[in-house]
Design a protein around this motif. Structure first.
Motif, PDB file in Angstrom:
ATOM      1  N   CYS A  66      -3.365  -0.676   1.250  1.00 57.98           N
ATOM      2  CA  CYS A  66      -3.379   0.679   1.818  1.00 57.98           C
ATOM      3  C   CYS A  66      -3.298   1.725   0.711  1.00 57.98           C
ATOM      4  O   CYS A  66      -2.601   1.540  -0.291  1.00 57.98           O
ATOM      5  CB  CYS A  66      -2.216   0.873   2.781  1.00 57.98           C
ATOM      6  SG  CYS A  66      -2.406  -0.017   4.326  1.00 57.98           S
ATOM      7  N   LEU A  67      -3.986   2.828   0.944  1.00 57.24           N
ATOM      8  CA  LEU A  67      -4.035   3.924  -0.024  1.00 57.24           C
ATOM      9  C   LEU A  67      -2.710   4.676  -0.096  1.00 57.24           C
ATOM     10  O   LEU A  67      -2.293   5.115  -1.160  1.00 57.24           O
ATOM     11  CB  LEU A  67      -5.154   4.886   0.372  1.00 57.24           C
ATOM     12  CG  LEU A  67      -5.373   6.095  -0.492  1.00 57.24           C
ATOM     13  CD1 LEU A  67      -5.896   5.683  -1.862  1.00 57.24           C
ATOM     14  CD2 LEU A  67      -6.350   7.050   0.179  1.00 57.24           C
ATOM     15  N   THR A  68      -2.052   4.843   1.057  1.00 59.81           N
ATOM     16  CA  THR A  68      -0.826   5.640   1.094  1.00 59.81           C
ATOM     17  C   THR A  68       0.341   4.847   1.668  1.00 59.81           C
ATOM     18  O   THR A  68       0.154   3.841   2.348  1.00 59.81           O
ATOM     19  CB  THR A  68      -1.016   6.913   1.955  1.00 59.81           C
ATOM     20  OG1 THR A  68      -1.225   6.532   3.316  1.00 59.81           O
ATOM     21  CG2 THR A  68      -2.175   7.749   1.453  1.00 59.81           C
ATOM     22  N   VAL A  69       1.541   5.364   1.391  1.00 59.13           N
ATOM     23  CA  VAL A  69       2.785   4.789   1.900  1.00 59.13           C
ATOM     24  C   VAL A  69       3.602   5.940   2.468  1.00 59.13           C
ATOM     25  O   VAL A  69       3.656   7.027   1.874  1.00 59.13           O
ATOM     26  CB  VAL A  69       3.569   4.088   0.760  1.00 59.13           C
ATOM     27  CG1 VAL A  69       4.917   3.600   1.243  1.00 59.13           C
ATOM     28  CG2 VAL A  69       2.742   2.946   0.171  1.00 59.13           C
ATOM     29  N   THR A 138      -6.740   1.737   4.963  1.00 54.73           N
ATOM     30  CA  THR A 138      -5.807   2.211   5.980  1.00 54.73           C
ATOM     31  C   THR A 138      -5.326   1.090   6.905  1.00 54.73           C
ATOM     32  O   THR A 138      -5.913   0.007   6.940  1.00 54.73           O
ATOM     33  CB  THR A 138      -6.474   3.290   6.860  1.00 54.73           C
ATOM     34  OG1 THR A 138      -7.527   2.685   7.614  1.00 54.73           O
ATOM     35  CG2 THR A 138      -7.036   4.426   6.032  1.00 54.73           C
ATOM     36  N   THR A 139      -4.286   1.392   7.688  1.00 49.62           N
ATOM     37  CA  THR A 139      -3.819   0.457   8.716  1.00 49.62           C
ATOM     38  C   THR A 139      -4.499   0.711  10.053  1.00 49.62           C
ATOM     39  O   THR A 139      -4.508  -0.155  10.916  1.00 49.62           O
ATOM     40  CB  THR A 139      -2.289   0.571   8.916  1.00 49.62           C
ATOM     41  OG1 THR A 139      -1.974   1.912   9.263  1.00 49.62           O
ATOM     42  CG2 THR A 139      -1.538   0.149   7.677  1.00 49.62           C
ATOM     43  N   PRO A 141      -8.099   2.467  12.176  1.00 53.15           N
ATOM     44  CA  PRO A 141      -9.510   2.787  11.942  1.00 53.15           C
ATOM     45  C   PRO A 141      -9.760   4.292  11.984  1.00 53.15           C
ATOM     46  O   PRO A 141     -10.621   4.789  12.702  1.00 53.15           O
ATOM     47  CB  PRO A 141     -10.214   2.058  13.096  1.00 53.15           C
ATOM     48  CG  PRO A 141      -9.214   2.043  14.191  1.00 53.15           C
ATOM     49  CD  PRO A 141      -7.868   1.927  13.512  1.00 53.15           C
ATOM     50  N   GLU A 142      -8.984   5.019  11.220  1.00 52.09           N
ATOM     51  CA  GLU A 142      -9.011   6.483  11.214  1.00 52.09           C
ATOM     52  C   GLU A 142      -9.074   7.000   9.783  1.00 52.09           C
ATOM     53  O   GLU A 142      -8.653   6.324   8.852  1.00 52.09           O
ATOM     54  CB  GLU A 142      -7.738   7.045  11.864  1.00 52.09           C
ATOM     55  CG  GLU A 142      -7.470   6.579  13.277  1.00 52.09           C
ATOM     56  CD  GLU A 142      -8.440   7.153  14.285  1.00 52.09           C
ATOM     57  OE1 GLU A 142      -9.011   8.225  14.017  1.00 52.09           O
ATOM     58  OE2 GLU A 142      -8.642   6.522  15.330  1.00 52.09           O
ATOM     59  N   GLU A 143      -9.509   8.227   9.674  1.00 47.89           N
ATOM     60  CA  GLU A 143      -9.534   8.910   8.388  1.00 47.89           C
ATOM     61  C   GLU A 143      -8.124   9.357   8.001  1.00 47.89           C
ATOM     62  O   GLU A 143      -7.358   9.814   8.848  1.00 47.89           O
ATOM     63  CB  GLU A 143     -10.445  10.133   8.500  1.00 47.89           C
ATOM     64  CG  GLU A 143     -10.490  10.992   7.277  1.00 47.89           C
ATOM     65  CD  GLU A 143     -11.343  12.235   7.467  1.00 47.89           C
ATOM     66  OE1 GLU A 143     -11.614  12.896   6.461  1.00 47.89           O
ATOM     67  OE2 GLU A 143     -11.725  12.546   8.609  1.00 47.89           O
ATOM     68  N   ILE A 144      -7.782   9.211   6.742  1.00 50.78           N
ATOM     69  CA  ILE A 144      -6.572   9.826   6.197  1.00 50.78           C
ATOM     70  C   ILE A 144      -6.961  11.262   5.871  1.00 50.78           C
ATOM     71  O   ILE A 144      -8.006  11.490   5.261  1.00 50.78           O
ATOM     72  CB  ILE A 144      -6.109   9.096   4.917  1.00 50.78           C
ATOM     73  CG1 ILE A 144      -5.680   7.667   5.241  1.00 50.78           C
ATOM     74  CG2 ILE A 144      -4.976   9.855   4.236  1.00 50.78           C
ATOM     75  CD1 ILE A 144      -5.439   6.819   4.007  1.00 50.78           C
ATOM     76  N   PRO A 145      -6.162  12.252   6.266  1.00 51.12           N
ATOM     77  CA  PRO A 145      -6.553  13.637   5.960  1.00 51.12           C
ATOM     78  C   PRO A 145      -6.769  13.854   4.464  1.00 51.12           C
ATOM     79  O   PRO A 145      -6.017  13.352   3.633  1.00 51.12           O
ATOM     80  CB  PRO A 145      -5.359  14.460   6.449  1.00 51.12           C
ATOM     81  CG  PRO A 145      -4.699  13.607   7.471  1.00 51.12           C
ATOM     82  CD  PRO A 145      -4.902  12.185   6.999  1.00 51.12           C
TER      83      PRO A 145
END
Length: 194
Positions: A66-69, A138-139, A141-145
Motif C-alpha cells: 500500500c502507498l499510504t498508512v 490501495t486496499t 478499488p478507489e483513488e487515493i486523493p
C-alpha cells in the motif's frame, strides 16, 4: 482495437527506480507491467481529476505494498518531513512520510493514465493512446486523493511541473481531510559503512 498504454519516463523513475525499494512496484519489470496492463482489462475505470486523466483499477497481481498508512498514536513518532522535488526541474515542496514501518500488501493497483494529447502538451510525447504517470497501491478499488501540494502544482501550470488544471476547492478540502490522517512510507536505507 483497444487503447494502448505505455510507461512515461516520469512514472518509470518513480515506480521502477534503478535502486529497487519495498515501496515501489514489486516482482515485475517495467516492460512486464506495461504488457500486463495492455493485455488485461481493468476491473474498473474511474474518471480522473481532468478529462485527460483516467484511472484503471486492477487487482494487485504483485507483492506491491500500500502507498499510504493511516496515522495513529502508535506510529505518529515515525513521521518525518523535508523539502523535496519529484524531479530536477521542479521546486522542492514540504513532504511528510513514515520511516520504520512497512505497509501491508495492497489489494489493488490504481494506474493513473494521461491522454496522448496531454502528454504532448506537457512536453512528453508518447507513442500510445495513454501514458502511465503514476500508480496507487490501495486496499480498496478507489483513488487515493491527490496530495494538496500536487493539486497546487497542477494549478501553477506545466512550467512548474503541473498540468494546467485549476484548483478545485472542494477536491482540495477532501484531499486535506485524507492526508491529515495518512502518510506515505519509506524504507530506511542504512548509511554507507554501517
Amino acid at each position: 482495437m483497444p487503447d494502448t498504454i505505455t510507461l512515461t519516463p516520469f512514472a518509470r523513475a518513480r515506480l521502477f527506480p534503478k535502486q529497487r525499494r519495498l515501496n515501489t512496484i514489486q516482482d515485475i519489470s517495467p516492460a512486464e507491467f506495461v504488457a500486463y496492463l495492455n493485455a488485461h482489462a481493468p476491473a474498473r475505470v474511474i474518471d480522473g481529476y481532468a478529462p485527460f486523466c483516467k484511472l484503471h483499477v486492477h487487482r494487485n497481481w504483485t507483492s506491491t505494498r500500500c502507498l499510504t498508512v493511516a496515522i495513529s498514536d502508535d506510529n505518529r513518532h515515525l513521521l518525518r518531513s523535508g523539502y523535496e522535488a519529484r524531479s530536477k526541474d521542479e521546486l522542492p515542496v514540504l513532504t511528510r512520510w513514515f520511516e520504520g514501518l512497512t505497509a501491508p500488501v495492497a489489494d489493488y493497483l490504481v494506474v493513473i493514465l494521461y491522454s496522448r494529447a496531454q502528454m504532448e502538451k506537457e512536453g512528453e510525447p508518447i507513442d500510445a493512446d495513454w501514458g502511465i504517470v503514476g500508480c496507487l497501491a490501495t486496499t480498496e478499488p478507489e483513488e487515493i486523493p491527490m496530495a494538496p501540494i500536487t493539486m497546487m502544482r497542477n494549478a501553477l501550470g506545466v512550467a512548474e511541473g503541473g498540468s494546467d488544471v485549476p484548483l478545485d476547492r472542494a477536491a482540495y478540502q477532501r484531499s486535506v481531510a485524507y492526508w491529515e490522517r495518512h502518510a506515505n512510507w519509506r524504507v530506511v536505507t542504512p548509511a554507507a559503512g554501517s
